[in-house]
Scaffold this active site. Structure first.
Site, mmCIF file in Angstrom:
data_model
loop_
_atom_site.group_PDB
_atom_site.id
_atom_site.type_symbol
_atom_site.label_atom_id
_atom_site.label_comp_id
_atom_site.label_asym_id
_atom_site.label_seq_id
_atom_site.Cartn_x
_atom_site.Cartn_y
_atom_site.Cartn_z
ATOM 1 N N MET A 4 -12.733 19.986 6.361
ATOM 2 C CA MET A 4 -13.494 19.859 5.015
ATOM 3 C C MET A 4 -14.840 19.339 5.108
ATOM 4 S SD MET A 4 -13.687 20.850 1.989
ATOM 5 C CE MET A 4 -11.991 21.113 0.967
ATOM 6 N N PHE A 44 1.850 -17.752 11.786
ATOM 7 C CA PHE A 44 1.798 -16.497 12.472
ATOM 8 C C PHE A 44 2.383 -15.570 11.452
ATOM 9 C CE2 PHE A 44 4.417 -13.524 14.927
ATOM 10 C CZ PHE A 44 3.389 -13.225 15.755
ATOM 11 N N GLN A 45 1.686 -14.362 11.488
ATOM 12 C CA GLN A 45 1.997 -13.223 10.648
ATOM 13 C C GLN A 45 2.024 -13.570 9.175
ATOM 14 O OE1 GLN A 45 5.326 -10.887 12.200
ATOM 15 N NE2 GLN A 45 4.149 -9.790 13.550
ATOM 16 N N GLU A 76 4.389 1.428 9.170
ATOM 17 C CA GLU A 76 4.570 0.935 7.769
ATOM 18 C C GLU A 76 3.679 1.868 6.729
ATOM 19 O OE1 GLU A 76 3.729 -1.391 10.109
ATOM 20 O OE2 GLU A 76 5.470 -2.883 10.039
ATOM 21 N N LYS A 101 10.274 -16.458 3.281
ATOM 22 C CA LYS A 101 11.419 -16.228 4.102
ATOM 23 C C LYS A 101 12.456 -17.374 3.806
ATOM 24 C CE LYS A 101 12.798 -15.820 9.017
ATOM 25 N NZ LYS A 101 12.249 -15.855 10.423
#
Lengths: 188, 589
Positions: free
Chosen positions: B499, B135-136, B73, B185
């Site tokens: 760097m 969940f999630q 993602e 959802k």
């Protein structure tokens, strides 16, 4: 009271959406400012909420930046800051005392007159006082009661304030924005 | 709680239109149609449980809206950023709840820092489960509020269309920024009537501050009376599409300028008034002249600490004019003499109308010795090394930009190669520099390059990456393979986190703590993804390898083994004065 610092009162108008307070407090946190008092309620305009927040700072520029960062949030309509001189402000305090000790005290009338106390409740167990005033006044009564009678519970509200100098121009600002929008887009 | 019923003060809509289009459809279908109505043609995303209804609806719209399945993602948000930066459009990322959403945090923060218009849509658990540690489930609103321009959790199907409309309006107007829509959802599954109205007004939000005529006049007066003006060009010029206005402004009053890293491609590199990049690894002349000019004109830039160094010694002699669309930027870091609030596309022409035509030949000639000094001490050896030795980063960037006739989009990751790219890549058109400026996000380059290719499919996209940053989002090679995305990846491999290593050499007594990397065979990795690759270790091969890369149809990984202990100079040490410039190799200004 913090030394060498000024107490600023920040007034914010917002849309009544979920999470606005979180957006505001995040900005205080990032600027490392501690909120002294906070009061939130519906404003005179339906659907718009008003926040009154006090905070100490030793630098007015910090307040300017704070207010511009708050004002920038999409859900905020307007934000500005004032110092005490510009404001009529007030806090409320409630004091719960033991009825037995109040009766035994003997000079309640003196205290009620001196502090302009309202008595909200008297029961066999407790008496509840209400005092409106500035911080120093509600604190003064608290200290005197704590010393002479003992205070069972104490609570103080956040500050509410209105500006002395000018009318709240929020409704004018909103009308102007709506008008300009109409001019720009018509009824499309 | 706002909802469709009380949206009238917020959005102006036509009642006739609403009646025509009423149709009962699912929230997911509404979402896709709303995105199409906003002109979104490409989504970068990754499916998962709480966003599945939306992906299901997408299945029926394959020909109207493209979906690019990334491999992580973080890749989706960086790709959406890259897309937005080159295309003037809003980038869109589509992810699931919980880990899907939290994986987007870095990209959202990056977009906030760099004012990139983006809408991130995350699935959320059903509204009945919110707050139950389902969940999630993650508190996406709470997490993203401080790093977005606006966030909204959609719990009812009726709120989807207007929330999408509001999201695109907020993301793209005023000072652009990222917006997150978190959609429960059940709102995706439930059905309601659909009609779409674009948002054109929110009473609580003024995208562009009112332009004040006396500010315009005061700015013009200061510029007309300036003997030694210097302009600082920022990202705001690009975001406001004000490149032509800027050119007219600079040319009429003959004002030399330097650019911030994100403002770089607003003007052609070879413009006679262009003295290069500002800041820590910027060019010597514009940094030195910051403390010699009499009027400093900042246009769409925010005086970042990497540009200013120590504010206590920054441009103290100068009167400062600050053009910005965001009132919160005025006086934030540098005290402003005259502020010019508004969109530079509108304010610059108003100022131009009051400007006298000027010539500042004598002042311009004062820049030349610094340019010469920088060329002699640094650029010459970086771009045209005479004494053999390891290949230098700068010379690779230089050869690539020349080989593309300075017409490519330059995408970078973060680190030494980034500074070399911004210093030595040359630009002939705007929206050609895609880099993580404010946040400095390693891992940005590869996915942002993918997005840039979709945003500007007709242009050559060159992605410069280091061996550290590439490995942070290397899985996106899979995306490149799957969609056959024609990006040219130039890996400047020094086997170090260069760097950080440079800072260790300069400021930490050469104690190289955890900066050396044991790397994989990158060409084999590319090969595993069916991406053509070539490793170059000899200077003599370089030109031919670059030509091969550019001639190749499709993605190409060119790995160039560069100097292990190369340094980026000039350098203003962090927190130092803008004129305290290190040139390296014992050279002094």
């Amino acid at each position: 009271m913090e030394e060498n610092k000024t107490l600023y009162t920040i007034t914010i108008f917002s849309e009544n959406t979920v999470g606005v307070l979180n957006q505001i407090t995040t900005i205080f946190t990032r600027r490392q400012l501690n909120i002294e008092t906070l009061s939130v309620s519906p404003s005179a305009i339906k659907g718009i909420h008003k926040f009154t927040i006090t905070t100490f700072s030793d630098d007015e520029n910090v307040m300017k930046k704070l207010v511009s960062l708050i004002d920038k949030r999409v859900d905020i309509l307007k934000a500005y800051y004032n110092t005490n001189e510009d404001l009529v402000h007030q806090e409320l305090a409630l004091y719960k005392l033991s009825t037995e000790k109040v009766l035994a005290h003997g000079s309640i009338e003196y205290l009620v007159r001196k502090y302009n106390v309202r008595i909200l409740e008297v029961s066999t167990d407790c008496v509840v006082f209400l005092k409106a005033g500035h911080y120093e006044e509600t604190q003064g009564l608290f200290e005197e009661l704590a010393e002479s009678i003992g205070v069972l519970q104490f609570v103080r509200s956040g500050r509410i304030a209105i500006t002395k100098s000018k009318v709240e121009r929020l409704s004018d600002m909103l009308a102007k924005r709506e008008r300009e929008n109409q001019e720009k887009w018509g009824n499309a | 709680m706002m909802n469709k019923n009380n949206q009238t003060p917020e959005t102006i809509s036509s009642p006739e239109k609403r009646e025509q289009e009423t149709e009962i459809i699912s929230g997911s279908e509404i979402l896709i149609r709303s995105l199409i109505a906003e002109g979104a043609d490409t989504l970068f995303g990754y499916p998962g449980g709480a966003i599945m209804p939306v992906f299901d609806a997408l299945y029926d719209h394959k020909h109207e809206i493209k979906h690019i399945l990334v491999r992580h993602e973080q890749g989706a948000v960086h790709a959406a950023q890259g897309y937005a930066r080159v295309s003037q459009k809003v980038g869109v990322a589509l992810v699931t709840s919980g880990p899907g959403a939290t994986n987007t945090i870095t990209g959202i923060t990056d977009a906030m820092m760099d004012s990139t218009p983006m809408v991130v849509i995350s699935g959320q658990v059903a509204s009945s489960l919110l707050g139950s540690d389902a969940f999630q489930e993650a508190d996406v609103i709470g997490v993203t509020q401080p790093i977005t321009k606006w966030v909204y959790q959609i719990r009812r199907v009726e709120d989807i269309a207007w929330a999408v409309s509001k999201a695109f309006y907020i993301a793209s107007s005023g000072r652009p920024g990222p917006v997150v829509l978190d959609i429960a959802k059940d709102a995706q599954v439930n059905k309601c009537a659909y009609s779409y109205q674009k948002t054109i007004f929110l009473r609580s939000y003024l995208p562009e501050p009112e332009i004040e005529d006396d500010q315009i006049r005061m700015a013009a007066d200061l510029i007309n009376n300036a003997k030694k003006p210097l302009a600082l060009v920022g990202h705001g010029v690009v975001l406001g599409n004000a490149e032509e206005e800027l050119r007219a402004f600079l040319e009429k009053a003959d004002i030399p300028f330097g650019s911030t890293i994100l403002g770089l491609s607003a003007m052609p590199t070879d413009h006679p008034l262009n003295f290069g990049m500002l800041g820590m690894h910027g060019n010597v002349a514009p940094n030195m002249m910051t403390n010699q000019c009499d009027v400093l004109i900042a246009i769409g830039m925010r005086f970042d600490d990497r540009v200013t160094g120590d504010l206590n010694t920054y441009a103290k002699q100068a009167k400062v004019i600050h053009f910005d669309i965001d009132p919160a930027e005025i006086n934030k870091n540098v005290k402003t003499t005259v502020k010019v609030s508004g969109n530079a596309k509108k304010t610059l022409p108003m100022v131009i109308a009051l400007l006298k035509e000027q010539s500042h030949a004598a002042w311009l000639s004062e820049f030349k010795p610094y340019e010469q000094k920088e060329f002699d001490c640094i650029i010459k050896n970086e771009l045209y090394p005479e004494n053999g030795g390891e290949i230098k980063m700068g010379e690779v960037v230089h050869k690539v930009t020349e080989a593309t006739h300075n017409k490519a989009v330059c995408v970078t990751d973060v680190g030494q190669h980034q500074m070399m790219s911004t210093r030595y890549f040359k630009f002939t058109e705007s929206r050609s520099m895609v880099t993580s400026g404010g946040l400095g996000t390693m891992g940005f380059g590869l996915p942002a390059g993918i997005g840039a290719k979709y945003g500007a499919p007709e242009r050559t996209v060159c992605i410069f990456v280091g061996d550290g940053g590439l490995q942070m989002t290397m899985q996106e090679l899979g995306t490149i393979m799957e969609y056959d995305i024609d990006v040219k990846i130039i890996l400047l491999n020094n086997n170090y986190l260069g760097m950080v290593r440079q800072w260790q050499e300069l400021f930490f007594d050469e104690r190289y703590s955890e900066t050396h990397l044991k790397n994989p065979d990158f060409i084999k990795v590319a090969d595993a993804y069916n991406i053509k690759g070539r490793k170059v270790t000899q200077r003599s091969e370089l030109d031919e390898a670059i030509a091969e890369m550019l001639a190749h149809k499709g993605a190409y990984l060119l790995e160039v083994v560069v100097e292990t202990k190369g340094m980026v100079y000039p350098m203003i040490p962090s927190g130092g004065s803008v004129t305290n410039i290190l040139l390296g190799n014992g050279n002094k200004l």
